[in-house]
Design an enzyme around this catalytic site. Structure first.
Site, PDB file in Angstrom:
ATOM      1  CE1 TYR A 436       0.922   0.146   4.362  1.00 52.43           C
ATOM      2  CE2 TYR A 436      -1.290  -0.583   4.848  1.00 52.43           C
ATOM      3  CZ  TYR A 436      -0.022  -0.249   5.265  1.00 52.43           C
ATOM      4  OH  TYR A 436       0.275  -0.307   6.598  1.00 52.43           O
ATOM      5  CD  GLU A 437       0.444   6.094   1.603  1.00 53.06           C
ATOM      6  OE1 GLU A 437      -0.476   5.595   2.283  1.00 53.06           O
ATOM      7  OE2 GLU A 437       0.325   7.168   0.989  1.00 53.06           O
ATOM      8  N   GLY A 438       1.451   3.086  -2.521  1.00 54.67           N
ATOM      9  CA  GLY A 438       2.348   2.962  -3.684  1.00 54.67           C
ATOM     10  C   GLY A 438       3.200   1.721  -3.526  1.00 54.67           C
ATOM     11  CD  GLN A 443       6.909   4.251  -2.726  1.00 60.14           C
ATOM     12  OE1 GLN A 443       7.576   5.278  -2.618  1.00 60.14           O
ATOM     13  NE2 GLN A 443       5.589   4.250  -2.630  1.00 60.14           N
TER      14      GLN A 443
END
Lengths: 585, 585
Positions: A436-438, A443
């Site tokens: 999650y969160e990319g 990243q």
């Protein structure tokens, strides 16, 4: 069985010695009243809360999970009470400005708090996990009226925010989202659509929930440039229930005490936050600290893994060891932490965990400097390297958190695989942070494509210069010389491969995408080399104190056993000149 | 959602082309009636059973788990019926001798069967998983009376065996076990003690269960030289219930449909198997095939991971790809298997899975040759390299199975973390295989300390010679030349580091223990290099057939992207000259 104590001694080392943050605080108007002693007291208190209130709910929260029925979510027993204690302790407002009712403390201390919360109980910490990011977003983009309405309640913890991004067809590709927002009366909008994977989308910790929702205006262009951000509360200011329903929660591999909700917005009333079609930019304010905090989840899991594995390995006796600490008598059976394979596992756990702590806190301190440092140059420079390191922290730390949880599980043997010891929970919980969160792949692309190539290698040069300063300070210390030389050598090789990749991109535009994952790991290893060189310098000559003796051992272990992986990553980066076939369809 | 189909095409390739096993069968009296066509028919049938009967019970078995109440275990819905179908299909007796009522087929085909069973439903396959090993053990060590009593029932599948080794204080160190066996009437013994982690210790698939129990005779010396093996049935031949009680089952991270039992033996009646105090040697008959089969669990999980990830990646559309297969038109959104990071993940999944299949089947074929080859020299030689490779197969395959399950989960993004897609179950199930049947650390010590150093590197030289033969056959083929050279180079380096480690052991006896884990991975990588060199040779000039074109691609991927890790392992093996400190107590 499973245990957690905040690693306060190492936190103090990082903050007071490795970062020398109190010096910066005293030179910064915003934090002038803060010193190392006061910071340590705050962290001690946070440690008491994490170990005393949250850690005991970790295993029970996992076993109980969240219960969904008729649109409502019941979080595990004790979760609401723990949240009440969190709010009463003032933890929700730690890094919010004093003008907004917060405590005005640095992001650095908030990072230490986050590490503890996630280590002690990742599932629980998901609920307040994005509150600070939402505070920053509302502060930066909300109208005065909206700020007056919601900022104090977020700061006090009375209301918890969510991020509503993902839809079934729009995950990594947020540009595919379909939720619509239509203007209605009085500057308001009506939001309609379905969101999935909303952490805390429904819960029983707070009466009201403030959803930050990405949606399209009627005139929006297609793709990610047509997305706007809306603020949509569960309960409207006049007390009416908004048209939002929770249709269910996910059954997940881990963080089972965190309610991951499917939400339907059916003409729900809300307000635009920021400018039309600029929703991603507005949300990006949250992203840097959110990504840092996800990285700190990896650190927290690594710390919990280290604590539990080292305690078990000191206690469990199996087989006679091939060697023992000096002065230990022969025995028929030895604690397993004498066995070389276990020592290597445990040293890796300790060294990476402590290394990630320094690197993560350095980045958090950078966020403070980027906002509060006195000169624009200082702020600009801090912004540059924190932006560069943020994807590294997010992806490298979460990958290591999962891998180290698995290493710790292995120390427990068969007992690691059963629920009773809860180390298997650490492994399950830690896995989500790579997604999650990319995702970690995203990243890696962000690092190499945007932060390095997009910047023609400038940010990287800044980072290498900071390493160079450390190398110059360290190389005169005998115990640090070989480390300093090794780091200088890897720095040169990293510069060279970066140039190669930047040049190759012009003729083979796919190559950086093939290389991004290895490049991110290389920067992670190099950054940890920087951490351990400085730590070795700070520990030099102080081996009479077991704390610094251990730092020296860990530095040696890092340079002898762990940093060589950088050579492997360099070799793989060279190998990415070879294309990758497409898979048969 | 989760799917499994037996990879029959690749199995045929390995058996008929890579191993050319039918040639060996025709030269071996025991298998002279078997050819490739018949073997393929058998595997096709096994594939139908695995995909049609077992795979549909995989997710439901995990969710339901086993139920324990008052000494009894209820396995998940459908498990007993699937076992009945398994027995009726004759699968229980596949590799048992015809004289014993079995089908007399090679271990090689049994290995392919095991791969399918574990891939389709690891938890279920635990129940019959050690039956063949118990058959071999009873056959080698049982008295004629015992064999008459139990061998036919094991072969027919009417009775299922267990291994009762572990006790709470005796895990990796079986020498610490305390269960006692006292002689009673008529050559019998009474066994008393507590065993934990007994897979299938109680179940509802068979009426009777045959426990193979390690225990100490009254006059036994301490440690592992005082352990004897006993055969203790749940129901005695006269129909009485033996004094064995199941006190509970473990709540585990994975293989939740497999009942992991705590058993109390309270003067339970049984018989000695093999000689007094030689129980570990007797049980060791089971160990080689048991370790191979655990390695095949890693292979099965990798195969399931590959199948599910590749299917999802072909279907899921997110973002525009930086490049597309030739002739594909531009699109606004592409299937994610076009994205370079996903291609790299998927190629790694495919290449390692297929490589492990050839290596694992080669070892299984070696077990057949070690038993049935015509000359004692051939048997001796086959015994040597299968003994060398067995710990590699067990540890390297299970490590990769877990790691690749995690890679596959990552392909699914957030959906990978939820129960619905069941790839998270593959990850949870796969993790146990790194622990049981001798932890991977113990396998590494076995490889380096016993199989290499204990043998002064002879077995390794055999292996390297076989690689050398392949190198000589391949180097004249243009598409194989660089691979052949790379493998020759790594072979030389492996010889050199092996010599270094053997010599170092005399002055630094701990060093091989520090090095064992990297050494095992090095041998794994080298062996897979051998696999892919031979595969590349077999595929040369046949790229018009997509199957062989894919083999060529995978070989290129292996040599460009995966084998370079061998250099890293060599570097770490060099680094093991540095000692490891003991941890503070």
């Amino acid at each position: 069985m499973w245990q957690y104590q905040a690693p306060l001694r190492d936190m103090r080392f990082v903050i007071e010695e490795w970062l020398a943050a109190p010096n910066d605080w005293q030179n910064t108007a915003s934090f002038a009243g803060l010193d190392g002693e006061l910071a340590a007291q705050i962290l001690e208190e946070a440690g008491r809360f994490s170990a005393g209130v949250l850690a005991p709910l970790n295993a029970s929260g996992d076993q109980e999970g969240c219960q969904y029925a008729q649109g409502k979510v019941k979080t595990p027993t004790g979760f609401p009470e723990a949240y009440k204690a969190f709010v009463e302790g003032g933890w929700a407002s730690l890094a919010c400005a004093e003008a907004d009712g917060g405590q005005g403390l640095p992001q650095l201390l908030n990072a230490a708090l986050m590490e503890m919360l996630f280590a002690a109980n990742h599932a629980w910490a998901m609920y307040p996990g994005i509150a600070h990011g939402a505070y920053e977003c509302l502060k930066a983009h909300g109208s005065d009226a909206l700020k007056a309405l919601y900022l104090p309640a977020i700061v006090s913890g009375e209301i918890l925010p969510t991020m509503c991004l993902t839809e079934p067809q729009a995950g990594s590709d947020v540009g595919l989202l379909r939720t619509r927002a239509e203007p209605s009366a009085a500057g308001q909008y009506r939001v309609t659509g379905n969101k999935v994977f909303v952490s805390g989308g429904e819960q029983d910790l707070t009466d009201n929930i403030l959803h930050l929702v990405l949606a399209r205006l009627p005139d929006a262009p297609a793709g990610s440039r047509g997305i706007s951000l809306f603020l949509v509360p569960k309960i409207l200011p006049d007390g009416r229930r908004n048209s939002i329903s929770c249709d269910g929660i996910e059954h997940k591999m881990g963080i089972r005490g965190s309610a991951t909700c499917t939400l339907s917005f059916e003409g729900a009333e809300g307000w635009l936050l920021g400018e039309p079609h600029r929703g991603l930019a507005a949300m990006f304010v949250m992203m840097n600290s959110a990504r840092l905090h996800v990285g700190l989840q990896g650190l927290g899991h690594a710390e919990a893994a280290w604590q539990n594995a080292s305690a078990y390995a000191a206690e469990r006796q199996q087989m006679r060891a091939v060697s023992r600490p000096e002065g230990k008598p022969e025995a028929k059976v030895d604690p397993i932490h004498y066995h070389p394979a276990m020592r290597r596992t445990l040293l890796e756990l300790r060294t990476l965990t402590e290394g990630m702590r320094a690197l993560g806190y350095w980045t958090a301190h950078g966020l403070d400097l980027a906002e509060y440092a006195d000169t624009p140059e200082q702020r600009q420079q801090a912004h540059r390297w924190t932006a560069l390191l943020t994807p590294v922290i997010k992806a490298y730390f979460t990958e290591q958190g999962f891998r180290l949880a698995s290493s710790a599980l292995q120390v427990f043997g068969g007992y690691g695989y059963v629920r009773e010891y809860a180390i298997e929970q650490t492994l399950r919980d830690s896995r989500i942070a790579m997604i999650y969160e990319g995702t970690n792949e995203i990243q890696a692309n962000d690092l190499l494509l945007r932060k390095v190539i997009g910047d023609a290698g400038q940010g990287l040069q800044d980072l290498l210069q900071r390493m160079q300063q450390e190398i110059e300070q360290s190389e005169s210390i005998p115990s640090c010389q070989t480390y300093a030389r090794a780091l200088a050598d890897y720095g040169d090789k990293t510069s060279a491969i970066t140039t190669t990749l930047i040049q190759a991109a012009s003729t083979d535009p796919e190559r950086p995408y093939r290389a991004a994952g290895d490049y991110l790991r290389l920067i992670g290893l190099l950054s940890l080399g920087f951490v351990w060189l400085r730590s070795a310098r700070l520990a030099a000559g102080r081996e009479a104190d077991p704390f610094y003796a251990a730092k020296q051992e860990s530095a040696a272990f890092y340079f002898n056993y762990l940093l060589p992986e950088a050579n492997h990553r360099l070799a793989l980066l060279g190998a990415t000149r070879h294309g990758l076939p497409f898979l048969a369809e």
